[in-house]
Design a protein around this motif. Structure first.
Motif, PDB file in Angstrom:
ATOM      1  N   ARG A  40      24.894  -4.665  17.459  1.00  0.00           N
ATOM      2  CA  ARG A  40      24.932  -5.995  18.064  1.00  0.00           C
ATOM      3  C   ARG A  40      26.264  -6.151  18.784  1.00  0.00           C
ATOM      4  NH1 ARG A  40      26.879 -11.250  17.254  1.00  0.00           N
ATOM      5  NH2 ARG A  40      25.367 -12.928  17.611  1.00  0.00           N
ATOM      6  N   ASP A  41      26.224  -6.452  20.084  1.00  0.00           N
ATOM      7  CA  ASP A  41      27.435  -6.597  20.885  1.00  0.00           C
ATOM      8  C   ASP A  41      27.466  -7.972  21.533  1.00  0.00           C
ATOM      9  OD1 ASP A  41      28.775  -3.817  21.048  1.00  0.00           O
ATOM     10  OD2 ASP A  41      26.662  -3.399  21.409  1.00  0.00           O
ATOM     11  N   ALA A  42      28.526  -8.725  21.272  1.00  0.00           N
ATOM     12  CA  ALA A  42      28.800  -9.972  21.986  1.00  0.00           C
ATOM     13  C   ALA A  42      30.004  -9.715  22.874  1.00  0.00           C
ATOM     14  CB  ALA A  42      29.095 -11.103  21.003  1.00  0.00           C
ATOM     15  N   SER A  43      29.888  -9.989  24.172  1.00  0.00           N
ATOM     16  CA  SER A  43      30.967  -9.608  25.062  1.00  0.00           C
ATOM     17  C   SER A  43      31.131 -10.579  26.220  1.00  0.00           C
ATOM     18  CB  SER A  43      30.713  -8.203  25.634  1.00  0.00           C
ATOM     19  OG  SER A  43      29.552  -8.196  26.435  1.00  0.00           O
ATOM     20  N   VAL A  44      32.293 -10.474  26.876  1.00  0.00           N
ATOM     21  CA  VAL A  44      32.599 -11.267  28.058  1.00  0.00           C
ATOM     22  C   VAL A  44      33.423 -10.400  29.000  1.00  0.00           C
ATOM     23  CG1 VAL A  44      34.720 -12.208  27.042  1.00  0.00           C
ATOM     24  CG2 VAL A  44      33.592 -13.438  28.884  1.00  0.00           C
ATOM     25  N   ASN A  45      33.234 -10.609  30.305  1.00  0.00           N
ATOM     26  CA  ASN A  45      34.016  -9.904  31.314  1.00  0.00           C
ATOM     27  C   ASN A  45      34.761 -10.893  32.192  1.00  0.00           C
ATOM     28  OD1 ASN A  45      33.283  -7.149  30.756  1.00  0.00           O
ATOM     29  ND2 ASN A  45      31.267  -7.597  31.603  1.00  0.00           N
ATOM     30  N   ILE A  46      35.953 -10.484  32.628  1.00  0.00           N
ATOM     31  CA  ILE A  46      36.799 -11.303  33.491  1.00  0.00           C
ATOM     32  C   ILE A  46      36.971 -10.589  34.820  1.00  0.00           C
ATOM     33  CG2 ILE A  46      39.073 -12.354  33.801  1.00  0.00           C
ATOM     34  CD1 ILE A  46      39.373 -12.261  30.724  1.00  0.00           C
ATOM     35  N   GLU A  47      36.818 -11.327  35.922  1.00  0.00           N
ATOM     36  CA  GLU A  47      37.076 -10.798  37.257  1.00  0.00           C
ATOM     37  C   GLU A  47      37.760 -11.863  38.097  1.00  0.00           C
ATOM     38  OE1 GLU A  47      33.575  -9.305  39.122  1.00  0.00           O
ATOM     39  OE2 GLU A  47      33.072  -7.929  37.501  1.00  0.00           O
ATOM     40  N   LEU A  48      38.919 -11.520  38.651  1.00  0.00           N
ATOM     41  CA  LEU A  48      39.647 -12.374  39.587  1.00  0.00           C
ATOM     42  C   LEU A  48      39.744 -13.829  39.110  1.00  0.00           C
ATOM     43  CD1 LEU A  48      38.434 -10.989  43.033  1.00  0.00           C
ATOM     44  CD2 LEU A  48      40.628 -10.648  41.898  1.00  0.00           C
ATOM     45  N   ASN A  49      40.423 -13.989  37.984  1.00  0.00           N
ATOM     46  CA  ASN A  49      40.759 -15.319  37.453  1.00  0.00           C
ATOM     47  C   ASN A  49      39.570 -16.103  36.917  1.00  0.00           C
ATOM     48  OD1 ASN A  49      43.485 -14.941  38.212  1.00  0.00           O
ATOM     49  ND2 ASN A  49      43.073 -15.740  40.268  1.00  0.00           N
ATOM     50  N   GLU A  50      38.444 -15.457  36.759  1.00  0.00           N
ATOM     51  CA  GLU A  50      37.272 -16.176  36.261  1.00  0.00           C
ATOM     52  C   GLU A  50      36.511 -15.344  35.244  1.00  0.00           C
ATOM     53  OE1 GLU A  50      34.771 -17.255  39.501  1.00  0.00           O
ATOM     54  OE2 GLU A  50      36.113 -18.843  40.249  1.00  0.00           O
ATOM     55  N   ALA A  60      38.891 -15.750  26.699  1.00  0.00           N
ATOM     56  CA  ALA A  60      39.149 -15.314  28.069  1.00  0.00           C
ATOM     57  C   ALA A  60      39.746 -16.451  28.899  1.00  0.00           C
ATOM     58  CB  ALA A  60      37.860 -14.808  28.703  1.00  0.00           C
ATOM     59  N   ARG A  61      39.200 -17.629  28.765  1.00  0.00           N
ATOM     60  CA  ARG A  61      39.726 -18.780  29.518  1.00  0.00           C
ATOM     61  C   ARG A  61      41.158 -19.092  29.114  1.00  0.00           C
ATOM     62  NH1 ARG A  61      34.219 -22.500  29.116  1.00  0.00           N
ATOM     63  NH2 ARG A  61      33.156 -21.543  30.921  1.00  0.00           N
ATOM     64  N   LYS A  62      41.440 -18.950  27.840  1.00  0.00           N
ATOM     65  CA  LYS A  62      42.798 -19.172  27.353  1.00  0.00           C
ATOM     66  C   LYS A  62      43.751 -18.159  27.967  1.00  0.00           C
ATOM     67  CE  LYS A  62      45.401 -19.516  23.008  1.00  0.00           C
ATOM     68  NZ  LYS A  62      45.290 -19.438  21.517  1.00  0.00           N
ATOM     69  N   GLY A  63      43.339 -16.888  27.979  1.00  0.00           N
ATOM     70  CA  GLY A  63      44.180 -15.852  28.566  1.00  0.00           C
ATOM     71  C   GLY A  63      44.404 -16.066  30.047  1.00  0.00           C
ATOM     72  N   ILE A  64      43.341 -16.440  30.764  1.00  0.00           N
ATOM     73  CA  ILE A  64      43.462 -16.707  32.203  1.00  0.00           C
ATOM     74  C   ILE A  64      44.425 -17.859  32.448  1.00  0.00           C
ATOM     75  CG2 ILE A  64      42.210 -17.534  34.226  1.00  0.00           C
ATOM     76  CD1 ILE A  64      39.734 -16.039  33.083  1.00  0.00           C
ATOM     77  N   GLU A  65      44.310 -18.916  31.661  1.00  0.00           N
ATOM     78  CA  GLU A  65      45.180 -20.084  31.833  1.00  0.00           C
ATOM     79  C   GLU A  65      46.644 -19.728  31.603  1.00  0.00           C
ATOM     80  OE1 GLU A  65      45.882 -24.522  29.833  1.00  0.00           O
ATOM     81  OE2 GLU A  65      44.093 -23.342  29.337  1.00  0.00           O
ATOM     82  N   LEU A  66      46.920 -18.948  30.561  1.00  0.00           N
ATOM     83  CA  LEU A  66      48.304 -18.565  30.272  1.00  0.00           C
ATOM     84  C   LEU A  66      48.899 -17.727  31.396  1.00  0.00           C
ATOM     85  CD1 LEU A  66      47.957 -17.627  26.484  1.00  0.00           C
ATOM     86  CD2 LEU A  66      49.186 -19.609  27.429  1.00  0.00           C
ATOM     87  N   ALA A  67      48.104 -16.833  31.949  1.00  0.00           N
ATOM     88  CA  ALA A  67      48.592 -15.998  33.049  1.00  0.00           C
ATOM     89  C   ALA A  67      48.770 -16.810  34.324  1.00  0.00           C
ATOM     90  CB  ALA A  67      47.628 -14.840  33.292  1.00  0.00           C
ATOM     91  N   ARG A  68      47.824 -17.688  34.603  1.00  0.00           N
ATOM     92  CA  ARG A  68      47.892 -18.490  35.840  1.00  0.00           C
ATOM     93  C   ARG A  68      49.066 -19.455  35.824  1.00  0.00           C
ATOM     94  NH1 ARG A  68      46.336 -17.004  40.142  1.00  0.00           N
ATOM     95  NH2 ARG A  68      45.549 -18.985  40.926  1.00  0.00           N
ATOM     96  N   ALA A 127      36.583  -6.236  16.744  1.00  0.00           N
ATOM     97  CA  ALA A 127      36.685  -7.104  17.905  1.00  0.00           C
ATOM     98  C   ALA A 127      37.867  -6.677  18.762  1.00  0.00           C
ATOM     99  CB  ALA A 127      36.839  -8.565  17.482  1.00  0.00           C
ATOM    100  N   PHE A 128      37.801  -6.995  20.049  1.00  0.00           N
ATOM    101  CA  PHE A 128      38.882  -6.622  20.955  1.00  0.00           C
ATOM    102  C   PHE A 128      39.002  -7.633  22.091  1.00  0.00           C
ATOM    103  CE2 PHE A 128      35.052  -4.919  22.794  1.00  0.00           C
ATOM    104  CZ  PHE A 128      35.213  -5.091  24.161  1.00  0.00           C
ATOM    105  N   PHE A 129      40.184  -7.648  22.703  1.00  0.00           N
ATOM    106  CA  PHE A 129      40.427  -8.447  23.899  1.00  0.00           C
ATOM    107  C   PHE A 129      41.411  -7.682  24.764  1.00  0.00           C
ATOM    108  CE2 PHE A 129      42.988 -11.426  26.377  1.00  0.00           C
ATOM    109  CZ  PHE A 129      42.005 -12.156  27.019  1.00  0.00           C
ATOM    110  N   TYR A 130      41.153  -7.621  26.074  1.00  0.00           N
ATOM    111  CA  TYR A 130      42.092  -6.943  26.970  1.00  0.00           C
ATOM    112  C   TYR A 130      42.207  -7.704  28.287  1.00  0.00           C
ATOM    113  CZ  TYR A 130      38.135  -4.960  29.596  1.00  0.00           C
ATOM    114  OH  TYR A 130      36.996  -4.796  30.348  1.00  0.00           O
ATOM    115  N   ILE A 131      43.282  -7.449  29.000  1.00  0.00           N
ATOM    116  CA  ILE A 131      43.561  -8.163  30.240  1.00  0.00           C
ATOM    117  C   ILE A 131      44.236  -7.222  31.226  1.00  0.00           C
ATOM    118  CG2 ILE A 131      45.911  -8.993  29.774  1.00  0.00           C
ATOM    119  CD1 ILE A 131      43.193 -11.397  30.867  1.00  0.00           C
TER     120      ILE A 131
END
Length: 441
Positions: A25-35, A121-129, A164-168
């Motif tokens: 079972r895989d739950a995942s999310v992808n980030i591309e160009l600030n979204e 992911a949204r949290k990570g994007i916000e911190l970077a932005r 679990a993992f998270f990368y940026i």
């Protein structure tokens, strides 16, 4: 119908039979160009039937755990076996063994929704932005694995777990300058991922990367961070530890058992139940108990890892290192969780002790390394220049050579270790080498 009954059904056709069921079972999310670009939940069940009749191997794969479908798969595997040539080297499937106590698992990983990683992911994007940095890519997720392996010799082992993992990946843009992609990550056996620390480390590297300096052709001290050293060793060294390569005569380590291949600073072992492992399996993909296999101890090469087939050819026992491809059902020799033993100094201290040298955060081209002789040629990018104990800017250089010549130049290992979830579980420190020949770009 119980699994034992399926084995008995299969014994009508085969001399030996193995049934392996995998549920992922895989739950995942992808980030591309600030979204956040995509999120997904995938569940898959795969049953692999492997049977032997008159030394002829038959394999069948079905995407279900339904008993009737498994019976059909057994019959299909038998038809395949009849078409195949006998393997005169075949001895037998493995026998039962004693398993270690399994690690405690976090059941939250089994139920987590992709929405959880969307918020990370949204949290990570916000911190970077907030720092004016572009989030070029990234992602996160959790994988939950369950398996059951049973064979006609009495092996019957089930296990479950996940990680679990998270990368940026960040890119800086300032005054017409664009940095290379800067990558950082976190991985754990729980959902307690530290997004703030991932972003903090990546932002620091982006700031270094704005000041670009040319590298020169020279011999210098080079610190390889966990990700580049793991990629280099994965392709240039680790395949040489395979018992299959020993039998086939394609490993440069064939005559090196109990001999030095580095120095006392280097200890490498494979142990899925290590405290930081995100792959804590008690059995390999043939149902053989896993164990701690020390490969290199204080620079001395200890020996090879084996699956059941190649070990029995040599009159040995499997070391519990069988890995199964769910695409073909085939078994090969592989690692569960490689650990490189940590040192005593912090990475910050290692950098602080260098008057002139380099800190490498990534390698390009490590996959083209040749494990049959240890040769490699890579591009260090991103890499950072160290002057008077401080990182002063970014650079790029070529680094080529032979892994068996590089390892003895190891002069320090960091006390910090990182869990690497990409391409398998690894626990790796930073490693510092001296007199490394580099070619400036």
């Amino acid at each position: 119908m119980k699994m034992e009954n399926l084995i008995r059904f299969g014994e009508k056709f085969f001399d030996e039979l193995e049934i392996a069921i995998y549920k992922n079972r895989d739950a995942s999310v992808n980030i591309e160009l600030n979204e956040v670009s995509t999120s997904a939940l995938r569940e898959r069940v795969v049953t692999v039937v492997r049977g032997v009749k008159d030394k002829k191997l038959g394999v069948s794969i079905v995407d279900t755990a339904d008993e009737e479908k498994i019976k059909e798969s057994i019959e299909r595997a038998y038809k395949m076996a009849k078409l195949n040539k006998p393997d005169e080297k075949w001895i037998s499937l493995p026998e039962p063994g004693k398993y270690r106590k399994p690690r405690k698992v976090d059941k939250e990983l089994k139920e987590v929704s992709p929405d959880y990683f969307v918020e990370l992911a949204r949290k990570g994007i916000e911190l970077a932005r907030e720092e004016g940095i572009v989030v070029a890519g990234g992602g996160g997720g959790a994988e939950w694995r369950e398996s059951l392996i049973i064979n006609s010799h009495g092996i019957n082992v089930s296990q479950e777990g996940g990680g679990a993992f998270f990368y940026i990946e960040l890119v800086g843009m300032k005054e017409g300058r664009v940095t290379p992609g800067i990558f950082d990550f976190d991985a754990k056996l729980s959902l307690n991922l530290n997004v703030e620390e991932v972003i903090r480390k990546a932002l620091q590297k982006v700031k270094w990367a704005f000041n670009v300096e040319k590298s020169k052709t020279e011999e210098a001290k080079v610190i390889l961070e966990p990700e580049p050293i793991s990629s280099l060793l994965t392709y240039a060294l680790f395949p040489a530890f395979s018992g299959e390569k020993l039998v086939k005569g394609t490993t440069p380590l064939a005559s090196k058992v109990n001999e030095s291949i580095s120095n006392e600073l280097l200890t490498i072992y494979d142990d899925p139940l290590h405290e930081l492992s995100i792959n804590p399996v008690i059995a390999d993909d043939e149902g053989v108990p896993t164990r701690k296999n020390v490969l290199v101890e204080k620079g001395i090469f200890n020996g090879f890892i084996w699956d059941n087939y190649w070990a029995k050819l040599q009159g040995l026992e499997s070391t519990g290192n069988a890995k199964r491809s769910l695409n073909t059902g085939g078994i090969s020799i592989g690692f569960h969780n490689v650990i490189i033993e940590k040192g005593k100094k912090s990475l910050e201290d290692l950098v602080g002790e260098i008057d002139h040298g380099y800190l490498v955060d990534g390698f390009q081209g490590a996959h083209s390394s040749n494990p049959d002789n240890g040769n490699f040629a890579v591009v260090a990018n991103p890499a950072f220049l160290i002057k008077d104990g401080e990182v002063t800017g970014s650079t790029v250089f070529m680094m080529s050579g032979n892994i068996y010549e590089l390892l003895p130049t190891l002069y320090e290992v960091s006390k910090e270790q990182r869990v690497l979830p990409f391409g398998g579980s690894m626990v790796v420190p930073a490693m510092a080498f001296e007199n490394v020949r580099i070619a400036g770009k």
